[in-house]
Design a protein around this motif. Structure first.
Motif: not given
Lengths: 95, 341
Positions: B11, B13, B29, B31
């Motif tokens: 992440g 995210y 997910l 970014a």
């Protein structure tokens, strides 16, 4: 239940209007009730305890009918609420 | 026992407007962009931990001092802390990562929604004419399939399975997009020709638990909150009628109550009043339609056109087809001729 019986809401019920339906839920049991027509108005009026006759008079004014004419339906409706443990009925206080 | 790497190395995210930092990769997910500070309302950290649940723990254990625990046998244990800003994951040995993420983006996301005051509606959602339209219904009713059909026409997919709805303004419910991937059975992935963009679970084909997570491309990724325009109630397709009818009052309420995502969890968390209030607000503020449709897949276009017309949504180029995507190759032309023959 008589004209002088005092009616109060029993605790634990929450209610919300959705269109013309008043939907009630008992939080602990997740038991639902759906009130239509004057039923929802009676529940609103019971925000503070009222006597049966007081309910009949108020509904009579709002729906333009005689309180005596409203009484049978009001009593029948209150019986249903009592059966579903949504209200308490208190004996009239003698003067 | 090997020790788990608990560094939040994946992440950040974005998920439903939250910034997510994770010790496990979450490739579904999008970014997090630092330009997204408009919705930086909270951070959620997803951590790994060994043996925080004992072997007897099962199902949902609510409101312990440590938060809410959920044990999915054969997959993982999850714990959401009381502040709903930390999720601890205890994976079982050899678990399929896609299956684990499926529960993370399902039940655990629903717990986060309940704890953060959002309403998680079970459904799939697309953007039509700048507004969110949710297709909701029991598992197998065809929510994801219909959302995918619309997405293939160019309408961005906002979320699948859990639709996080913000009711802080009761008159204008807001949908918070999750991620533009859809969970489908393999035959639906084949039908939409999304195989190249899909990841499949490890369960053997034809067995329970075999599914694919497909990315819908090309697609504009929508991350900002979107006003919710309508909810469509889906039953299993039947008959030969295609149409919609408005559910009013009690009927809308009863449907939404049945589709609160893991509604029993919300109630077990002691959030009866919040849940009831959200359902009543939603039923009052957003039209809920029953969508009648036939089970014949070759009439899916009729359903798609009905929904598009109802929302004045014709953003897709006219040469798009819900199965094929853009028709711009000779191969597609050949395919079309075959269909006509």
């Amino acid at each position: 239940m008589t004209d002088n019986s005092l009616i109060s809401r029993r605790e634990g019920w929450i209610a919300a209007w959705v269109d013309s339906n008043l939907i009630m839920m008992h939080a602990e049991s997740s038991f639902y009730l759906n009130l239509t027509g004057s039923g929802g108005r009676i529940w609103e009026l019971l925000e503070s305890p009222r006597s049966v006759w007081d309910l009949c008079e108020t509904l009579g004014r709002e729906f333009d009918i005689e309180p005596d004419a409203a009484r049978p339906e009001v009593l029948a409706f209150l019986d249903q609420l009592l059966l579903r443990k949504a209200i308490d009925v208190h004996l009239p206080v003698l003067a | 026992m090997t020790s788990l790497n608990n560094t939040l190395q994946y992440g950040p995210y974005v998920l439903c407007g939250w910034r997510v930092e994770s010790a496990i990769p979450l490739p579904e997910l999008m970014a997090w962009s630092e330009a997204q500070e408009w919705n930086a309302e909270g951070i959620i950290r997803i951590e790994l931990q060994e043996s925080f649940l004992d072997d007897t723990a099962a199902g949902l254990c609510a409101n312990s001092e440590d938060g809410v625990s959920l044990r999915v046998k054969g997959v993982a244990g999850f714990r959401v802390n009381p502040g709903a800003d930390r999720v601890i994951v205890q994976p079982e040995a050899g678990v399929d990562p896609l299956l684990l993420r499926g529960h993370l983006f399902g039940s655990v996301l629903a717990i986060l929604c309940y704890r953060r005051g959002l309403f998680p509606l079970h459904g799939s959602c697309v953007l039509l004419n700048g507004e969110a339209v949710v297709f909701s219904g029991a598992s197998g009713a065809g929510k994801s399939t219909l959302a995918t059909a619309l997405a293939r026409r160019g309408h961005p997919l906002l979320c699948d399975d859990v639709c996080a709805i913000d009711l802080s303004n009761p008159r204008q419910p807001i949908l918070r997009p999750a991620f533009p991937r859809v969970k489908l059975l393999p035959d639906a992935i084949d039908c939409f020709q999304l195989g190249a963009a899909a990841t499949y679970s490890q369960a053997a084909q034809g067995m329970k638990g075999h599914f694919g997570m497909a990315a819908i491309q090309p697609m504009e990724a929508i991350q900002h909150p979107v006003p919710l325009a309508a909810i469509y109630a889906l039953d299993t397709p039947a008959g030969d009628k295609v149409g919609r009818s408005l559910l009013r009052g009690k009927n809308a309420f009863v449907f939404l109550e049945s589709q609160a995502h893991r509604g029993w969890m919300g109630r077990n968390l002691g959030l009866h009043n919040q849940l009831f209030g959200h359902i009543a607000m939603l039923a009052s503020a957003v039209p809920v339609y029953r969508l009648d449709r036939t089970c014949a897949l070759d009439r899916m276009d009729e359903v798609v056109c009905l929904v598009e017309a109802a929302h004045n949504a014709f953003a897709c180029p006219p040469d798009w087809n819900y199965v094929r995507g853009p028709r711009n190759s000779r191969e597609d032309a050949h395919y079309d001729r075959q269909q006509l023959n």
